[in-house]
Write a protein that holds these residues in place. Structure first.
Motif, PDB file in Angstrom:
ATOM      1  N   PRO A   1     118.729 -18.698  17.996  1.00  0.00           N
ATOM      2  CA  PRO A   1     119.500 -19.840  18.520  1.00  0.00           C
ATOM      3  C   PRO A   1     119.899 -20.812  17.416  1.00  0.00           C
ATOM      4  O   PRO A   1     119.248 -20.882  16.368  1.00  0.00           O
ATOM      5  CB  PRO A   1     118.516 -20.499  19.500  1.00  0.00           C
ATOM      6  N   GLY A   2     120.988 -21.518  17.676  1.00  0.00           N
ATOM      7  CA  GLY A   2     121.481 -22.531  16.746  1.00  0.00           C
ATOM      8  C   GLY A   2     121.998 -23.705  17.548  1.00  0.00           C
ATOM      9  O   GLY A   2     121.780 -23.776  18.764  1.00  0.00           O
ATOM     10  N   PRO A   3     122.684 -24.614  16.871  1.00  0.00           N
ATOM     11  CA  PRO A   3     123.152 -25.814  17.576  1.00  0.00           C
ATOM     12  C   PRO A   3     124.122 -25.514  18.721  1.00  0.00           C
ATOM     13  O   PRO A   3     124.144 -26.252  19.717  1.00  0.00           O
ATOM     14  CB  PRO A   3     123.833 -26.643  16.485  1.00  0.00           C
ATOM     15  N   VAL A   4     124.937 -24.473  18.600  1.00  0.00           N
ATOM     16  CA  VAL A   4     125.859 -24.131  19.695  1.00  0.00           C
ATOM     17  C   VAL A   4     125.122 -23.188  20.652  1.00  0.00           C
ATOM     18  O   VAL A   4     124.674 -22.105  20.256  1.00  0.00           O
ATOM     19  CB  VAL A   4     127.147 -23.476  19.151  1.00  0.00           C
ATOM     20  N   ARG A   5     125.001 -23.632  21.908  1.00  0.00           N
ATOM     21  CA  ARG A   5     124.286 -22.830  22.915  1.00  0.00           C
ATOM     22  C   ARG A   5     125.321 -22.049  23.728  1.00  0.00           C
ATOM     23  O   ARG A   5     126.159 -22.648  24.395  1.00  0.00           O
ATOM     24  CB  ARG A   5     123.451 -23.718  23.828  1.00  0.00           C
ATOM     25  N   PHE A   6     125.249 -20.731  23.668  1.00  0.00           N
ATOM     26  CA  PHE A   6     126.291 -19.912  24.296  1.00  0.00           C
ATOM     27  C   PHE A   6     126.089 -19.746  25.793  1.00  0.00           C
ATOM     28  O   PHE A   6     127.046 -19.476  26.519  1.00  0.00           O
ATOM     29  CB  PHE A   6     126.371 -18.546  23.599  1.00  0.00           C
ATOM     30  N   ILE A   7     124.834 -19.882  26.248  1.00  0.00           N
ATOM     31  CA  ILE A   7     124.530 -19.805  27.689  1.00  0.00           C
ATOM     32  C   ILE A   7     123.767 -21.085  28.043  1.00  0.00           C
ATOM     33  O   ILE A   7     122.691 -21.324  27.483  1.00  0.00           O
ATOM     34  CB  ILE A   7     123.609 -18.605  28.021  1.00  0.00           C
TER      35      ILE A   7
ATOM     36  N   PRO B   1     120.980 -23.023  35.683  1.00  0.00           N
ATOM     37  CA  PRO B   1     121.386 -21.704  36.225  1.00  0.00           C
ATOM     38  C   PRO B   1     122.814 -21.636  36.754  1.00  0.00           C
ATOM     39  O   PRO B   1     123.509 -20.654  36.495  1.00  0.00           O
ATOM     40  CB  PRO B   1     120.364 -21.454  37.339  1.00  0.00           C
ATOM     41  N   ALA B   2     123.255 -22.649  37.483  1.00  0.00           N
ATOM     42  CA  ALA B   2     124.621 -22.580  38.040  1.00  0.00           C
ATOM     43  C   ALA B   2     125.655 -22.616  36.914  1.00  0.00           C
ATOM     44  O   ALA B   2     126.674 -21.910  36.964  1.00  0.00           O
ATOM     45  CB  ALA B   2     124.847 -23.725  39.025  1.00  0.00           C
ATOM     46  N   GLU B   3     125.384 -23.428  35.895  1.00  0.00           N
ATOM     47  CA  GLU B   3     126.314 -23.483  34.748  1.00  0.00           C
ATOM     48  C   GLU B   3     126.315 -22.148  34.003  1.00  0.00           C
ATOM     49  O   GLU B   3     127.363 -21.678  33.545  1.00  0.00           O
ATOM     50  CB  GLU B   3     125.905 -24.606  33.796  1.00  0.00           C
ATOM     51  N   ALA B   4     125.136 -21.546  33.889  1.00  0.00           N
ATOM     52  CA  ALA B   4     125.048 -20.248  33.201  1.00  0.00           C
ATOM     53  C   ALA B   4     125.844 -19.186  33.957  1.00  0.00           C
ATOM     54  O   ALA B   4     126.517 -18.347  33.342  1.00  0.00           O
ATOM     55  CB  ALA B   4     123.584 -19.825  33.073  1.00  0.00           C
ATOM     56  N   LEU B   5     125.799 -19.236  35.278  1.00  0.00           N
ATOM     57  CA  LEU B   5     126.562 -18.255  36.066  1.00  0.00           C
ATOM     58  C   LEU B   5     128.059 -18.452  35.873  1.00  0.00           C
ATOM     59  O   LEU B   5     128.814 -17.466  35.788  1.00  0.00           O
ATOM     60  CB  LEU B   5     126.210 -18.371  37.552  1.00  0.00           C
ATOM     61  N   GLU B   6     128.497 -19.689  35.794  1.00  0.00           N
ATOM     62  CA  GLU B   6     129.930 -19.945  35.565  1.00  0.00           C
ATOM     63  C   GLU B   6     130.348 -19.359  34.210  1.00  0.00           C
ATOM     64  O   GLU B   6     131.414 -18.747  34.083  1.00  0.00           O
ATOM     65  CB  GLU B   6     130.207 -21.452  35.624  1.00  0.00           C
ATOM     66  N   VAL B   7     129.496 -19.544  33.210  1.00  0.00           N
ATOM     67  CA  VAL B   7     129.801 -19.005  31.879  1.00  0.00           C
ATOM     68  C   VAL B   7     129.879 -17.477  31.942  1.00  0.00           C
ATOM     69  O   VAL B   7     130.829 -16.864  31.431  1.00  0.00           O
ATOM     70  CB  VAL B   7     128.734 -19.466  30.862  1.00  0.00           C
ATOM     71  N   ARG B   8     128.884 -16.868  32.574  1.00  0.00           N
ATOM     72  CA  ARG B   8     128.881 -15.387  32.634  1.00  0.00           C
ATOM     73  C   ARG B   8     130.058 -14.877  33.466  1.00  0.00           C
ATOM     74  O   ARG B   8     130.644 -13.833  33.156  1.00  0.00           O
ATOM     75  CB  ARG B   8     127.554 -14.884  33.206  1.00  0.00           C
ATOM     76  N   MET B   9     130.407 -15.597  34.525  1.00  0.00           N
ATOM     77  CA  MET B   9     131.543 -15.172  35.356  1.00  0.00           C
ATOM     78  C   MET B   9     132.842 -15.228  34.538  1.00  0.00           C
ATOM     79  O   MET B   9     133.650 -14.285  34.576  1.00  0.00           O
ATOM     80  CB  MET B   9     131.648 -16.067  36.589  1.00  0.00           C
ATOM     81  N   MET B  10     133.028 -16.306  33.790  1.00  0.00           N
ATOM     82  CA  MET B  10     134.248 -16.409  32.982  1.00  0.00           C
ATOM     83  C   MET B  10     134.257 -15.354  31.877  1.00  0.00           C
ATOM     84  O   MET B  10     135.306 -14.804  31.538  1.00  0.00           O
ATOM     85  CB  MET B  10     134.386 -17.819  32.394  1.00  0.00           C
ATOM     86  N   ASP B  11     133.092 -15.058  31.329  1.00  0.00           N
ATOM     87  CA  ASP B  11     133.009 -13.980  30.325  1.00  0.00           C
ATOM     88  C   ASP B  11     133.473 -12.660  30.929  1.00  0.00           C
ATOM     89  O   ASP B  11     134.242 -11.907  30.305  1.00  0.00           O
ATOM     90  CB  ASP B  11     131.562 -13.875  29.817  1.00  0.00           C
TER      91      ASP B  11
ATOM     92  N   ALA C   1     136.318 -22.905  28.514  1.00  0.00           N
ATOM     93  CA  ALA C   1     136.470 -22.025  29.683  1.00  0.00           C
ATOM     94  C   ALA C   1     135.568 -22.415  30.851  1.00  0.00           C
ATOM     95  O   ALA C   1     135.956 -22.283  32.016  1.00  0.00           O
ATOM     96  CB  ALA C   1     136.185 -20.576  29.275  1.00  0.00           C
ATOM     97  N   ALA C   2     134.376 -22.884  30.541  1.00  0.00           N
ATOM     98  CA  ALA C   2     133.436 -23.184  31.625  1.00  0.00           C
ATOM     99  C   ALA C   2     133.137 -24.671  31.733  1.00  0.00           C
ATOM    100  O   ALA C   2     132.243 -25.063  32.476  1.00  0.00           O
ATOM    101  CB  ALA C   2     132.136 -22.395  31.429  1.00  0.00           C
ATOM    102  N   GLY C   3     133.845 -25.492  30.989  1.00  0.00           N
ATOM    103  CA  GLY C   3     133.605 -26.933  31.076  1.00  0.00           C
ATOM    104  C   GLY C   3     133.763 -27.614  29.734  1.00  0.00           C
ATOM    105  O   GLY C   3     134.660 -27.288  28.966  1.00  0.00           O
ATOM    106  N   GLU C   4     132.854 -28.532  29.444  1.00  0.00           N
ATOM    107  CA  GLU C   4     132.989 -29.372  28.246  1.00  0.00           C
ATOM    108  C   GLU C   4     132.453 -28.698  26.986  1.00  0.00           C
ATOM    109  O   GLU C   4     132.756 -29.129  25.883  1.00  0.00           O
ATOM    110  CB  GLU C   4     132.265 -30.713  28.463  1.00  0.00           C
ATOM    111  N   ASN C   5     131.611 -27.677  27.156  1.00  0.00           N
ATOM    112  CA  ASN C   5     130.966 -27.081  25.981  1.00  0.00           C
ATOM    113  C   ASN C   5     131.539 -25.696  25.657  1.00  0.00           C
ATOM    114  O   ASN C   5     131.888 -24.933  26.559  1.00  0.00           O
ATOM    115  CB  ASN C   5     129.453 -26.957  26.212  1.00  0.00           C
ATOM    116  N   PHE C   6     131.571 -25.389  24.391  1.00  0.00           N
ATOM    117  CA  PHE C   6     132.006 -24.077  23.897  1.00  0.00           C
ATOM    118  C   PHE C   6     130.866 -23.084  24.132  1.00  0.00           C
ATOM    119  O   PHE C   6     129.725 -23.328  23.725  1.00  0.00           O
ATOM    120  CB  PHE C   6     132.322 -24.191  22.400  1.00  0.00           C
ATOM    121  N   THR C   7     131.159 -21.975  24.807  1.00  0.00           N
ATOM    122  CA  THR C   7     130.113 -21.033  25.238  1.00  0.00           C
ATOM    123  C   THR C   7     130.538 -19.581  24.985  1.00  0.00           C
ATOM    124  O   THR C   7     131.623 -19.309  24.466  1.00  0.00           O
ATOM    125  CB  THR C   7     129.849 -21.172  26.757  1.00  0.00           C
ATOM    126  N   LEU C   8     129.670 -18.695  25.454  1.00  0.00           N
ATOM    127  CA  LEU C   8     129.970 -17.255  25.490  1.00  0.00           C
ATOM    128  C   LEU C   8     131.370 -16.989  26.055  1.00  0.00           C
ATOM    129  O   LEU C   8     132.101 -16.120  25.552  1.00  0.00           O
ATOM    130  CB  LEU C   8     128.916 -16.556  26.373  1.00  0.00           C
TER     131      LEU C   8
END
Ligand SMILES: N[C@@H](CCC(=O)N[C@@H](CS)C(=O)NCC(=O)O)C(=O)O
Length: 217
Positions: free
Chosen positions: A76-82, A86-96, A150-157
């Motif tokens: 892990p590093g400063p940018v968290r990809f997931i 849990p609900a935010e993580a699902l949005e990230v995985r869904m957009m991926d 893609a999933a909000g304010e943060n850069f993710t997966l």
């Protein structure tokens, strides 16, 4: 870690973005005809020979999304990809999944078809792929209303997936005028230093783009 990859490959760029975001050290094992040793290593690790593939010690990790989850978990590093929530993580995985299945897949279909011999082309499949891209662009334009990423304010997966997917899809079928949120999102991705670096590293290979790379980006 070793990454078996090619700089011009969209799925490899997806993982390179994640590595560059957190300045994660790794060895780039270039999969190319002029480097048969890396190709043989890749085949021994993954007989399907699709890339990227990551090795981390004795562990072999397949599939770009899972490689990024691996980086998030073990490096892990400063940018968290997931996100942790849990609900935010699902949005990230869904957009991926959206970017891989409904932008990358039809884009690859169109590019792949152009590489076939003329008498083995699949016009019906290509028309379906173009129709899917059209619908996917429209859906995305609505979905990212009010979002920076893609999933909000943060850069993710999801943004790692989106960047090369939209980059190349726009080459084969431009995002139409009128879908300004989707077009602006693609530009934001191009301005992100991690993706700008991946794009620059792939520049020498543009003449290889089967449909002819446009004179932009
Ligand atoms: N689902 C895979 C897709 C990987 C993929 O399609 N890679 C392409 C390059 S972008 C590839 O390996 N092409 C070489 C081939 O098909 O032989 C992932 O997410 O990593």
């Amino acid at each position: 870690m070793k990454l078996y990859a090619h700089p011009f490959s969209s799925y490899c760029q997806k993982v390179l973005i994640a590595l560059y975001e957190n300045a994660t050290p790794f060895e780039f094992r270039m999969v190319a005809s002029e480097n048969p040793a890396a190709g043989a290593e890749l085949e021994a690790l993954w007989p399907l020979k699709r890339f990227p593939v990551l090795t981390d010690g004795s562990r072999t990790v397949l599939e770009s999304s899972i490689i990024i989850e691996h980086l998030q978990t073990f490096h892990p590093g400063p940018v968290r990809f997931i996100p942790d929530e849990p609900a935010e993580a699902l949005e990230v995985r869904m957009m991926d999944r959206f970017f891989d299945n409904y932008i990358q897949t039809p884009m690859q279909k169109i590019v792949g078809d152009s590489l076939r011999p003329a008498d083995r082309r699949d016009p019906h499949g290509v028309a379906e792929a173009r129709s899917m891209l059209d619908l996917a662009y429209r859906w995305l334009d609505e979905r990212i209303a009010g979002r920076q990423w893609a999933a909000g304010e943060n850069f993710t997966l999801a943004d790692c997936a989106a960047a090369p997917a939209l980059f190349y899809a726009d080459w084969v079928q431009p995002i139409p005028e009128g879908l300004e949120r989707a077009r602006a999102y693609r530009q934001r991705l191009l301005a992100r230093p991690s993706f700008a670096r991946a794009v620059d590293e792939a520049r020498p290979y543009r003449p290889l783009f089967p449909l002819g790379a446009p004179d932009r980006d």
